[in-house]
Design a protein around this motif. Structure first.
Motif, PDB file in Angstrom:
ATOM      1  N   HIS A   1     -16.925 -20.723 -31.527  1.00 22.35           N
ATOM      2  CA  HIS A   1     -17.370 -20.772 -30.136  1.00 22.35           C
ATOM      3  C   HIS A   1     -17.224 -19.394 -29.495  1.00 22.35           C
ATOM      4  O   HIS A   1     -16.248 -18.693 -29.732  1.00 22.35           O
TER       5      HIS A   1
ATOM      6  N   ILE B   1     -17.159 -16.760 -23.858  1.00 22.53           N
ATOM      7  CA  ILE B   1     -17.542 -17.205 -22.516  1.00 22.53           C
ATOM      8  C   ILE B   1     -17.484 -18.733 -22.400  1.00 22.53           C
ATOM      9  O   ILE B   1     -17.118 -19.279 -21.364  1.00 22.53           O
ATOM     10  N   VAL B   2     -17.794 -19.449 -23.484  1.00 18.37           N
ATOM     11  CA  VAL B   2     -17.706 -20.916 -23.485  1.00 18.37           C
ATOM     12  C   VAL B   2     -16.237 -21.343 -23.479  1.00 18.37           C
ATOM     13  O   VAL B   2     -15.841 -22.243 -22.744  1.00 18.37           O
TER      14      VAL B   2
ATOM     15  N   ALA C   1     -13.790 -19.664 -22.296  1.00 16.65           N
ATOM     16  CA  ALA C   1     -13.280 -19.341 -20.955  1.00 16.65           C
ATOM     17  C   ALA C   1     -13.637 -20.439 -19.960  1.00 16.65           C
ATOM     18  O   ALA C   1     -12.782 -20.906 -19.212  1.00 16.65           O
ATOM     19  N   LYS C   2     -14.879 -20.836 -19.951  1.00 21.20           N
ATOM     20  CA  LYS C   2     -15.319 -21.840 -18.985  1.00 21.20           C
ATOM     21  C   LYS C   2     -14.571 -23.156 -19.180  1.00 21.20           C
ATOM     22  O   LYS C   2     -14.094 -23.762 -18.231  1.00 21.20           O
ATOM     23  N   GLN C   3     -14.466 -23.598 -20.413  1.00 18.90           N
ATOM     24  CA  GLN C   3     -13.837 -24.885 -20.672  1.00 18.90           C
ATOM     25  C   GLN C   3     -12.322 -24.830 -20.611  1.00 18.90           C
ATOM     26  O   GLN C   3     -11.674 -25.855 -20.391  1.00 18.90           O
TER      27      GLN C   3
ATOM     28  N   GLY D   1     -10.683 -22.809 -18.417  1.00 19.00           N
ATOM     29  CA  GLY D   1     -10.249 -22.457 -17.072  1.00 19.00           C
ATOM     30  C   GLY D   1      -9.991 -20.979 -16.849  1.00 19.00           C
ATOM     31  O   GLY D   1      -9.344 -20.600 -15.882  1.00 19.00           O
ATOM     32  N   TRP D   2     -10.482 -20.122 -17.746  1.00 15.15           N
ATOM     33  CA  TRP D   2     -10.344 -18.690 -17.553  1.00 15.15           C
ATOM     34  C   TRP D   2     -11.587 -18.136 -16.865  1.00 15.15           C
ATOM     35  O   TRP D   2     -12.649 -18.754 -16.896  1.00 15.15           O
ATOM     36  N   ALA D   3     -11.487 -16.952 -16.293  1.00 19.26           N
ATOM     37  CA  ALA D   3     -12.659 -16.254 -15.759  1.00 19.26           C
ATOM     38  C   ALA D   3     -13.560 -15.897 -16.946  1.00 19.26           C
ATOM     39  O   ALA D   3     -13.074 -15.715 -18.064  1.00 19.26           O
ATOM     40  N   PRO D   4     -14.879 -15.785 -16.731  1.00 13.94           N
ATOM     41  CA  PRO D   4     -15.822 -15.574 -17.842  1.00 13.94           C
ATOM     42  C   PRO D   4     -15.490 -14.421 -18.784  1.00 13.94           C
ATOM     43  O   PRO D   4     -15.657 -14.541 -19.982  1.00 13.94           O
ATOM     44  N   HIS D   5     -15.017 -13.311 -18.276  1.00  7.84           N
ATOM     45  CA  HIS D   5     -14.706 -12.162 -19.133  1.00  7.84           C
ATOM     46  C   HIS D   5     -13.230 -11.784 -18.987  1.00  7.84           C
ATOM     47  O   HIS D   5     -12.877 -10.611 -18.903  1.00  7.84           O
ATOM     48  N   SER D   6     -12.395 -12.805 -19.011  1.00  6.84           N
ATOM     49  CA  SER D   6     -10.964 -12.657 -18.767  1.00  6.84           C
ATOM     50  C   SER D   6     -10.269 -11.792 -19.816  1.00  6.84           C
ATOM     51  O   SER D   6     -10.356 -12.044 -21.017  1.00  6.84           O
TER      52      SER D   6
END
Length: 83
Positions: free
Chosen positions: A46, A49-50, A52-54, A56-61
């Motif tokens: 995966h 970015i996926v 991160a989203k799932q 709970g992180w920021a997209p480019h954390s």
């Protein structure tokens, strides 16, 4: 989360107490399974970015990037297939 359900802090407390009862030398916290989720998701292919989203992180954390472990240094090798 529905009212009356477990709170995020209580999940971390349960994980920490379970580790203490098991006598582990490592102190497990609520962060432990979250980090494991990120690494396991990456191993399965995966994209970050996926994850991160799932998770709970920021997209480019940068925190997420730092949480990603190398699960298998032989298989997960930057030079694999290049030589």
């Amino acid at each position: 989360m529905p009212s009356g359900g477990p709170q995020l802090e209580s999940v971390g407390d349960v994980i920490t107490r379970a580790g203490e009862r098991a006598g582990t030398e490592i102190r497990f916290t609520g962060h432990s399974p979250r980090r494991g989720l990120a690494t396991s998701s990456r191993v399965k292919g995966h994209v970050q970015i996926v994850v991160a989203k799932q998770g709970g992180w920021a997209p480019h954390s940068k925190v997420l990037a730092g949480s990603l472990e190398i699960a298998d240094q032989w298989e997960d090798n930057a030079l694999a297939g290049m030589l």
